[in-house]
Design a protein around this motif. Structure first.
Motif, mmCIF file in Angstrom:
data_model
loop_
_atom_site.group_PDB
_atom_site.id
_atom_site.type_symbol
_atom_site.label_atom_id
_atom_site.label_comp_id
_atom_site.label_asym_id
_atom_site.label_seq_id
_atom_site.Cartn_x
_atom_site.Cartn_y
_atom_site.Cartn_z
ATOM 1 N N PRO A 52 0.834 -1.203 0.000
ATOM 2 C CA PRO A 52 0.000 0.000 0.000
ATOM 3 C C PRO A 52 0.869 1.254 0.000
ATOM 4 O O PRO A 52 1.984 1.255 0.524
ATOM 5 N N GLY A 53 0.357 2.301 -0.602
ATOM 6 C CA GLY A 53 1.072 3.570 -0.611
ATOM 7 C C GLY A 53 0.159 4.684 -1.063
ATOM 8 O O GLY A 53 -0.657 4.502 -1.961
ATOM 9 N N THR A 54 0.326 5.827 -0.449
ATOM 10 C CA THR A 54 -0.482 6.982 -0.824
ATOM 11 C C THR A 54 0.136 7.665 -2.042
ATOM 12 O O THR A 54 1.312 7.457 -2.363
ATOM 13 N N ASP A 55 -0.653 8.502 -2.680
ATOM 14 C CA ASP A 55 -0.131 9.291 -3.804
ATOM 15 C C ASP A 55 1.004 10.188 -3.336
ATOM 16 O O ASP A 55 1.999 10.364 -4.049
ATOM 17 N N GLU A 56 0.855 10.740 -2.146
ATOM 18 C CA GLU A 56 1.890 11.615 -1.593
ATOM 19 C C GLU A 56 3.201 10.850 -1.402
ATOM 20 O O GLU A 56 4.273 11.332 -1.773
ATOM 21 N N ARG A 57 3.111 9.662 -0.836
ATOM 22 C CA ARG A 57 4.312 8.842 -0.620
ATOM 23 C C ARG A 57 4.959 8.483 -1.949
ATOM 24 O O ARG A 57 6.182 8.559 -2.104
ATOM 25 N N THR A 58 4.151 8.118 -2.925
ATOM 26 C CA THR A 58 4.677 7.764 -4.241
ATOM 27 C C THR A 58 5.374 8.952 -4.885
ATOM 28 O O THR A 58 6.445 8.809 -5.471
#
Length: 81
Positions: A52-58
């Motif tokens: 899992p990963g947020t758009d911000e993290r990506t």
């Protein structure tokens, strides 16, 4: 394991030998290459839905990968002269 895009050999196909030489002979370059590899794999896992990963993290990871790629490119082309 599936193909992971953006590996350094793909990003610099005309400089594969130089990548190897720098990785073996330059500890700083080897550290940068390892960091790039780690970040690139994390991005791939997020994009593949494995992790899992947020758009911000990506976005943060992509910026870090680009900064590392720029530094790696500078070292490749500096020493290729």
């Amino acid at each position: 394991m599936s193909h992971v895009p953006h590996e350094l050999a793909e990003e610099f196909p005309d400089h594969v030998d130089r990548l190897h030489d720098l990785k073996v002979g330059n500890a700083h370059f080897a550290k940068l290459a390892d960091e790039y590899h780690t970040i690139n794999r994390e991005i791939h896992r997020i994009e593949s839905g494995v992790e899992p990963g947020t758009d911000e993290r990506t976005t943060v990871l992509r910026k870090q990968r680009l900064e590392l790629k720029d530094e790696i490119a500078a070292m490749i082309f500096e020493t290729a002269r």
